[in-house]
Design a protein around this motif. Structure first.
Motif, PDB file in Angstrom:
ATOM      1  N   TYR A  51      38.864  44.202  32.597  1.00 16.50           N
ATOM      2  CA  TYR A  51      38.558  43.218  33.627  1.00 16.50           C
ATOM      3  C   TYR A  51      39.034  43.737  34.979  1.00 16.50           C
ATOM      4  O   TYR A  51      40.156  44.231  35.099  1.00 16.50           O
ATOM      5  CB  TYR A  51      39.249  41.893  33.308  1.00 16.50           C
ATOM      6  N   ARG A  52      38.160  43.666  35.960  1.00 18.29           N
ATOM      7  CA  ARG A  52      38.533  44.117  37.300  1.00 18.29           C
ATOM      8  C   ARG A  52      37.896  43.205  38.339  1.00 18.29           C
ATOM      9  O   ARG A  52      36.718  42.857  38.233  1.00 18.29           O
ATOM     10  CB  ARG A  52      38.054  45.548  37.539  1.00 18.29           C
ATOM     11  N   GLN A  53      38.668  42.814  39.323  1.00 18.19           N
ATOM     12  CA  GLN A  53      38.150  41.936  40.366  1.00 18.19           C
ATOM     13  C   GLN A  53      37.881  42.743  41.633  1.00 18.19           C
ATOM     14  O   GLN A  53      38.725  42.827  42.512  1.00 18.19           O
ATOM     15  CB  GLN A  53      39.117  40.780  40.599  1.00 18.19           C
ATOM     16  N   GLY A  54      36.705  43.346  41.678  1.00 20.22           N
ATOM     17  CA  GLY A  54      36.314  44.150  42.833  1.00 20.22           C
ATOM     18  C   GLY A  54      35.415  43.390  43.799  1.00 20.22           C
ATOM     19  O   GLY A  54      34.993  43.921  44.813  1.00 20.22           O
ATOM     20  N   GLY A  55      35.141  42.133  43.466  1.00 25.89           N
ATOM     21  CA  GLY A  55      34.328  41.296  44.343  1.00 25.89           C
ATOM     22  C   GLY A  55      32.836  41.402  44.093  1.00 25.89           C
ATOM     23  O   GLY A  55      32.360  42.283  43.370  1.00 25.89           O
ATOM     24  N   TYR A  56      32.129  40.443  44.676  1.00 26.66           N
ATOM     25  CA  TYR A  56      30.663  40.416  44.670  1.00 26.66           C
ATOM     26  C   TYR A  56      30.218  40.280  46.113  1.00 26.66           C
ATOM     27  O   TYR A  56      30.656  39.375  46.818  1.00 26.66           O
ATOM     28  CB  TYR A  56      30.156  39.174  43.920  1.00 26.66           C
TER      29      TYR A  56
END
Lengths: 94, 380
Positions: B84-89
């Motif tokens: 899981y990685r939160q790199g944005g949209y």
């Protein structure tokens, strides 16, 4: 059977025999799930080298014949292809 | 295989596995999952792996935010690295009408503490320096959107469910749902019959066929969508780049490869074969937004099914016409990203508890009453 930590089975994704055995022990009883867990077979060769070896390993673990283990799908375009090459192909048709 | 169960779940994708896990966590015993192939063989294992909270409707924002809250802690909760990685949209706006729509969406998202914002082309370039600036006029960005590995998420839930005593039967197909006097009494499979009073339809692409086994008619249909993956390269950017107008999305995953998909006009079918047309169209459109992609190399392409409804929103809950028949289907292409929260809510409903998010508008009856749910932000 021991001392096999460093035997690389999937050269594309750097997956060792040990990792494959652990994956099988954890419940992956088919090649599709092993592929999806470890990525072996997802690299440029799409399992050409590793899948026959993993198939043998899995058959031995499950105590079944190799023929009973289904091979994963090979997907197009089979050969790694540069985007530019695909674009040139499209332009060439016009 | 068990001969009786409290709950039989048809489908071993993220919805089936996560629902089983949450149900077991609520103390429900004797749960069985039926998966006709291997785990992750359907839509979950074929999806684009994105996790987005930038929606335009309250309920979708709630479900998406609740899923991100779950994803953020899932590695610890399930003891499994799901990448899981939160790199944005980064959502591209191509004209003023879209900017106005996105502003309305942002105000809904803000109600649920989703940290999305409108940004300029210049700011977008700071997040993704390779965008062709002639192709968009503004964007919205949410830094806590991101990516999770769908296979690993599926297996993480399935393994955790197993540890809690759930029986998972792979390569076992549900053939018939037995009903007597308006009540479910069992499920017939190709491996034998299981007595049960509760069945969950989590059959993804085959939701309509499974509903029909229970005598329930739902207007879901499957539609082919395709994706390609490239060779891994050095990290270029973290964010998912998406355009609703072009129907395109692309993201570099932690492994280093880029995943990308684009919507094409398709007739309803169960076709999941890859096509050459997709490859040409996908590549042609992608390089217009991100010219640097010309030097990428495609390794593989594949196809999967969106299971769609007429309003592109899922059907979730107990069937009004058949007590004990629960469904979470018709996710229309965003089932993975809202899978965790939707499964949790469904488990609460099955266990007879008040659901933490009201999903009553997602009843299948809306297609008869005409109360459709029109979400402005969907990809094809």
């Amino acid at each position: 059977m021991e001392e096999k930590k460093d035997i690389v089975i999937c050269r594309c994704e750097d997956i060792t025999l040990d990792m494959i055995r652990e994956c099988i022990r954890n419940g992956a009883d088919n090649l599709e799930e092993i592929k999806r867990t470890l990525r072996c077979g997802m690299g440029p060769c799409q399992g050409t080298t590793c899948m026959p070896l993993i198939r043998k390993e899995l058959a031995r673990y499950l105590g079944v014949s190799i023929d009973e283990i289904e091979m994963p799908t090979k997907r197009p375009p089979l050969l790694v292809t540069k985007f530019e090459t695909i674009l040139e192909g499209v332009e060439g048709e016009e | 295989m068990r001969s009786s169960a409290n709950v039989v779940i048809i489908g071993g994708g993220i919805i089936g596995s996560a629902t089983a896990y949450y149900l077991a966590g609520l103390g429900i015993k004797d749960i069985v999952i039926l998966e006709r192939s291997y785990l992750s063989s359907g839509a979950t294992g074929r999806c684009g792996a994105g996790v987005r909270q930038q929606w335009g409707l309250d309920m979708n924002c709630q479900l998406a935010k609740a899923s991100v809250d779950i994803f953020e802690n899932l590695r610890e909760e399930l003891d499994y690295d799901i990448e899981y990685r939160q790199g944005g949209y980064l959502v591209l706006a191509h004209n003023e009408t879209q900017v106005e729509q996105f502003k309305r969406n942002l105000s809904v998202q803000a109600k649920y503490n989703i940290p999305s914002r409108l940004i300029s082309v210049k700011e977008a370039l700071e997040i993704c320096p390779y965008l062709d600036t002639s192709r968009f006029i503004a964007a919205t960005f949410c830094p806590t959107d991101g990516h999770a590995n769908p296979f690993l998420t599926n297996y993480a839930y399935a393994n955790a469910a197993s540890r809690l005593g759930v029986e998972i039967n792979k390569f076992t197909e549900a053939r018939e749902i037995l009903i007597e006097k308006g009540r479910i009494t069992g499920v017939v499979t190709d491996q034998g019959t299981i007595r049960t009073s509760i069945v969950v339809n989590a059959a993804g692409g085959y939701s309509r066929e499974v509903a029909a086994m229970a005598g329930i008619t739902i207007p879901t249909y499957s539609e082919r969508h395709q994706i390609l993956v490239t060779e891994p390269i050095e990290p270029l950017f973290q964010t998912m780049v998406i355009s609703f107008q072009i129907g395109i999305y692309t993201q570099q995953v932690p492994h280093g490869s880029f995943i990308m998909g684009i919507s094409e006009k398709e007739e309803p079918s169960h076709n999941i074969n890859a096509s050459w047309h997709f490859l040409e169209y996908m590549v042609g459109q992608a390089v217009q937004i991100l010219p640097i992609f010309k030097r990428l190399r495609v390794v593989r392409q594949w196809a999967g099914s969106y299971n769609k409804t007429p309003d592109a929103q899922p059907i979730v809950g107990e069937a009004e016409d058949l007590p004990g028949f629960f469904q979470a289907v018709g996710f229309s292409g965003h089932g993975f990203m809202i899978g965790p929260s939707t499964s949790k809510v469904l488990a609460q409903m099955i266990a007879g508890q008040p659901p933490e998010i009201d999903v009553s508008p997602l009843t299948y009856k809306r297609f008869q009453t005409g109360k459709l749910i029109l979400e402005p932000s969907v990809v094809g």
